[in-house]
Design a protein around this motif. Structure first.
Motif, PDB file in Angstrom:
ATOM      1  N   SER A 115       3.781 -18.661 -10.218  1.00 39.83           N
ATOM      2  CA  SER A 115       2.662 -17.718 -10.159  1.00 39.83           C
ATOM      3  C   SER A 115       3.147 -16.275 -10.220  1.00 39.83           C
ATOM      4  O   SER A 115       4.270 -15.960  -9.800  1.00 39.83           O
ATOM      5  CB  SER A 115       1.932 -17.951  -8.833  1.00 39.83           C
ATOM      6  N   ALA A 116       2.253 -15.392 -10.662  1.00 40.66           N
ATOM      7  CA  ALA A 116       2.551 -13.957 -10.621  1.00 40.66           C
ATOM      8  C   ALA A 116       2.706 -13.474  -9.172  1.00 40.66           C
ATOM      9  O   ALA A 116       3.216 -12.372  -8.952  1.00 40.66           O
ATOM     10  CB  ALA A 116       1.428 -13.184 -11.314  1.00 40.66           C
ATOM     11  N   CYS A 117       2.295 -14.314  -8.208  1.00 42.09           N
ATOM     12  CA  CYS A 117       2.465 -13.956  -6.781  1.00 42.09           C
ATOM     13  C   CYS A 117       3.941 -13.880  -6.370  1.00 42.09           C
ATOM     14  O   CYS A 117       4.242 -13.449  -5.264  1.00 42.09           O
ATOM     15  CB  CYS A 117       1.763 -14.960  -5.881  1.00 42.09           C
ATOM     16  N   ILE A 118       4.842 -14.319  -7.233  1.00 42.31           N
ATOM     17  CA  ILE A 118       6.276 -14.224  -6.890  1.00 42.31           C
ATOM     18  C   ILE A 118       6.813 -12.800  -7.104  1.00 42.31           C
ATOM     19  O   ILE A 118       7.906 -12.476  -6.659  1.00 42.31           O
ATOM     20  CB  ILE A 118       7.155 -15.226  -7.683  1.00 42.31           C
ATOM     21  N   TYR A 119       6.070 -11.952  -7.812  1.00 43.50           N
ATOM     22  CA  TYR A 119       6.598 -10.614  -8.112  1.00 43.50           C
ATOM     23  C   TYR A 119       6.562  -9.728  -6.872  1.00 43.50           C
ATOM     24  O   TYR A 119       5.680  -9.877  -6.018  1.00 43.50           O
ATOM     25  CB  TYR A 119       5.828  -9.982  -9.281  1.00 43.50           C
ATOM     26  N   PRO A 120       7.529  -8.800  -6.778  1.00 40.61           N
ATOM     27  CA  PRO A 120       7.664  -8.003  -5.558  1.00 40.61           C
ATOM     28  C   PRO A 120       6.490  -7.065  -5.306  1.00 40.61           C
ATOM     29  O   PRO A 120       5.979  -6.427  -6.240  1.00 40.61           O
ATOM     30  CB  PRO A 120       8.926  -7.172  -5.818  1.00 40.61           C
ATOM     31  N   GLY A 121       6.121  -6.995  -4.026  1.00 40.85           N
ATOM     32  CA  GLY A 121       5.037  -6.106  -3.620  1.00 40.85           C
ATOM     33  C   GLY A 121       5.312  -4.665  -3.999  1.00 40.85           C
ATOM     34  O   GLY A 121       4.394  -3.923  -4.375  1.00 40.85           O
ATOM     35  N   TYR A 122       6.589  -4.241  -3.949  1.00 38.31           N
ATOM     36  CA  TYR A 122       6.907  -2.827  -4.200  1.00 38.31           C
ATOM     37  C   TYR A 122       6.681  -2.412  -5.661  1.00 38.31           C
ATOM     38  O   TYR A 122       6.686  -1.236  -5.971  1.00 38.31           O
ATOM     39  CB  TYR A 122       8.336  -2.484  -3.738  1.00 38.31           C
ATOM     40  N   LEU A 123       6.477  -3.384  -6.561  1.00 40.71           N
ATOM     41  CA  LEU A 123       6.167  -3.031  -7.959  1.00 40.71           C
ATOM     42  C   LEU A 123       4.662  -3.095  -8.244  1.00 40.71           C
ATOM     43  O   LEU A 123       4.230  -2.943  -9.383  1.00 40.71           O
ATOM     44  CB  LEU A 123       6.889  -3.984  -8.922  1.00 40.71           C
ATOM     45  N   GLN A 124       3.874  -3.374  -7.183  1.00 37.11           N
ATOM     46  CA  GLN A 124       2.437  -3.600  -7.391  1.00 37.11           C
ATOM     47  C   GLN A 124       1.615  -2.801  -6.385  1.00 37.11           C
ATOM     48  O   GLN A 124       0.614  -3.283  -5.879  1.00 37.11           O
ATOM     49  CB  GLN A 124       2.139  -5.087  -7.233  1.00 37.11           C
ATOM     50  N   ASP A 125       2.088  -1.570  -6.104  1.00 43.07           N
ATOM     51  CA  ASP A 125       1.484  -0.797  -5.013  1.00 43.07           C
ATOM     52  C   ASP A 125       0.497   0.262  -5.476  1.00 43.07           C
ATOM     53  O   ASP A 125       0.042   1.078  -4.695  1.00 43.07           O
ATOM     54  CB  ASP A 125       2.597  -0.167  -4.155  1.00 43.07           C
ATOM     55  N   LYS A 126       0.161   0.282  -6.787  1.00 45.00           N
ATOM     56  CA  LYS A 126      -0.868   1.206  -7.267  1.00 45.00           C
ATOM     57  C   LYS A 126      -1.643   0.534  -8.402  1.00 45.00           C
ATOM     58  O   LYS A 126      -1.113  -0.379  -9.049  1.00 45.00           O
ATOM     59  CB  LYS A 126      -0.232   2.521  -7.731  1.00 45.00           C
ATOM     60  N   PRO A 127      -2.902   0.981  -8.629  1.00 41.80           N
ATOM     61  CA  PRO A 127      -3.708   0.318  -9.661  1.00 41.80           C
ATOM     62  C   PRO A 127      -3.079   0.409 -11.056  1.00 41.80           C
ATOM     63  O   PRO A 127      -3.124  -0.548 -11.826  1.00 41.80           O
ATOM     64  CB  PRO A 127      -5.040   1.075  -9.620  1.00 41.80           C
ATOM     65  N   ASP A 128      -2.467   1.583 -11.357  1.00 46.34           N
ATOM     66  CA  ASP A 128      -1.928   1.784 -12.706  1.00 46.34           C
ATOM     67  C   ASP A 128      -0.458   1.357 -12.757  1.00 46.34           C
ATOM     68  O   ASP A 128       0.435   2.182 -12.937  1.00 46.34           O
ATOM     69  CB  ASP A 128      -2.075   3.271 -13.063  1.00 46.34           C
TER      70      ASP A 128
END
Ligand code: NAD
Length: 323
Positions: A115-128
Motif C-alpha cells: 500500500s501507499a501507506c508504507i511511504y514516510p509521513g515526513y514526505l506527506q506533510d502538506k497538500p502540495d
C-alpha cells in the motif's frame, strides 16, 4: 490450464481480480472468510478459510502454480487509525503463513498487495506534495500499524525470493475504488463514502467531509488496478511497484466531482475531529510506465460515475432512497 489462488477473493479487489483471471482462462480457487457481498464469485472453487491459521494456508495453497495474496484485515482511514493492534496481528499472521505455505507447496510465484501507506509521513506533510517514488520508502516512517505491517511483509517477500527462490511481485496500491466495494459500515474508503453521502443527500443538502477538505490523494479505478496487477505478475520485475493514478486532487474536489456526476448542488461541512490520514499523497508513475509499458487510463470522472451509479443502485435496492 494454469491454477491460481486468489486470497481475499470475497473482498473488493480480490473479487474483481477473480473475474478477470477466469475470463483469461485461468482456473481460480478463491479463499476468504466471507463470500463476496454483492455478486456471486466467478471462482471455480471458493473455500471459506481463516488465513491467520497455518493449516488453512497449507490447504488454500495446495496444487496451485501462483498465488495472488489479497486477504487483509483493513478498511478506510477511520478503521485503520482505531484498530492498529488487530490489523498488525491479523495481517502479519495472514501474510507470513500464506508466504510460507506457498513455499512449502512449491508455488512458483506470489503477488503481495502492499500500500501507499508504507511511504514516510515526513514526505506527506502538506497538500502540495511531490509524487512518491518507490525508492522514497526509506528511511522508513510508514503509517503506524497497517503501514508498518505492509512494509515488513514487503521485506519478507524479498527474503523469500533471495533465500528460497520463490518469485514474488509486490504492488503498492494508491486508493483503488469502484463498484462492488464496501460503501458503508465504517470500513469504506473516501470515494465510496462520498458517493454514498451524495446519493443519500437531496439537492442543496449539506454533507459532512472528514478533515478540512484540503488533504490530497490520487485515485485509481478498479479495472485499471486488476490490469496492472496482472501485468506485474507476468513481468520479471521483483521490486515493489506503485499502482495508482498520478492525478492529485483535494477531498473537496472529489466531493465536487461526485456532486456533478449526481447532478446535485452539495454544500460541505468539514469535521476536523475526524482522522484525515497524511496531508497529501500522490503516486509517481515513472517506474510503473517503464516496467509495465502501461499506466492506468480510466479517468476519475468516468470511474466515479460508474461507482456512484452502482452505490445509488444499492441504496435503492435496500430501500434507503427512492428509485
Ligand atoms: P477488502 O477488505 O475488500 O478485501 C480483503 C479481504 O480479505 C476481505 O474480503 C476479508 O474478508 C479478507 N480477509 C480478512 N481477514 C481474513 C482472514 N483471516 N482470512 C481470509 N480472508 C481474510 O480490501 P481490498 O480493497 O480488496 O484490498 C485487497 C488488498 O489490497 C489488501 O491486501 C489491502 O491491504 C490492499 N490495498 C488495498 C487498497 C485499496 O485502495 N483498496 C489500497 C492499498 C492496499
Amino acid at each position: 490450464m494454469k491454477k491460481v489462488l486468489v486470497t481475499g477473493a470475497g473482498g473488493f479487489i480480490g473479487h474483481h481480480l477473480t473475474k478477470f483471471l477466469v475470463e483469461r482462462g485461468y482456473w481460480v480457487r478463491g479463499v476468504d472468510v466471507k463470500l463476496p457481498e454483492y455478486e456471486a464469485t466467478a471462482a471455480h472453487e471458493f473455500e471459506l478459510l481463516d488465513l491467520r491459521r497455518w493449516d488453512n494456508c497449507l490447504t488454500a495453497t495446495r496444487g496451485v502454480n501462483e498465488v495472488y495474496a489479497l486477504a487483509a484485515n483493513m478498511g478506510g482511514i477511520g478503521f485503520i487509525h482505531s484498530h492498529k493492534a488487530e490489523i498488525s496481528r491479523d495481517n502479519v499472521l495472514i501474510n507470513i503463513h500464506t508466504l510460507d505455505a506457498a513455499r512449502v507447496q512449491g508455488v512458483s510465484r506470489l503477488l503481495y498487495t502492499s500500500s501507499a501507506c508504507i511511504y514516510p509521513g515526513y514526505l506527506q506533510d502538506k497538500p502540495d506534495v511531490t509524487p512518491l517514488k518507490e525508492e522514497d520508502a526509506y528511511p522508513a516512517d510508514p503509517e503506524d500499524g497497517y503501514g508498518w505491517e505492509k512494509l515488513y511483509t514487503e521485506r519478507v517477500c524479498r527474503h523469500y525470493t533471495e533465500d528460497y527462490g520463490l518469485e514474488t511481485r509486490t504492488v503498492r496500491f494508491h486508493n483503488i475504488f469502484g463498484p462492488l466495494g464496501t460503501y458503508d459500515g465504517g470500513r469504506e474508503k473516501s470515494p465510496a463514502a462520498i458517493c454514498r453521502k451524495v446519493a443519500l443527500a437531496k439537492d442543496e443538502d449539506v454533507i459532512d467531509v472528514w478533515g478540512d477538505g484540503k488533504q490530497t490523494r490520487s485515485y485509481c479505478y478498479i479495472d485499471d488496478c486488476v490490469e496492472g496487477i496482472y501485468r506485474l505478475m507476468r513481468s520479471d520485475f521483483r521490486e515493489p511497484l506503485n499502482l495508482g493514478q498520478d492525478r492529485m486532487i483535494t477531498i473537496d474536489e472529489l466531493v465536487d466531482i461526485v456532486a456533478k456526476v449526481a447532478g446535485k448542488q452539495i454544500e460541505k461541512q468539514h469535521d476536523l475531529s475526524k482522522p484525515q490520514g497524511v496531508r497529501g499523497r500522490n503516486s509517481d508513475n515513472s517506474l510503473l510506465r517503464k516496467v509495465l509499458d502501461w499506466e492506468p487510463i480510466i479517468s476519475l470522472e468516468e470511474g466515479l460515475a460508474r461507482t456512484y451509479e452502482w452505490i445509488r443502485g444499492e441504496l435503492v435496492k435496500t430501500g434507503r432512497i427512492a428509485g
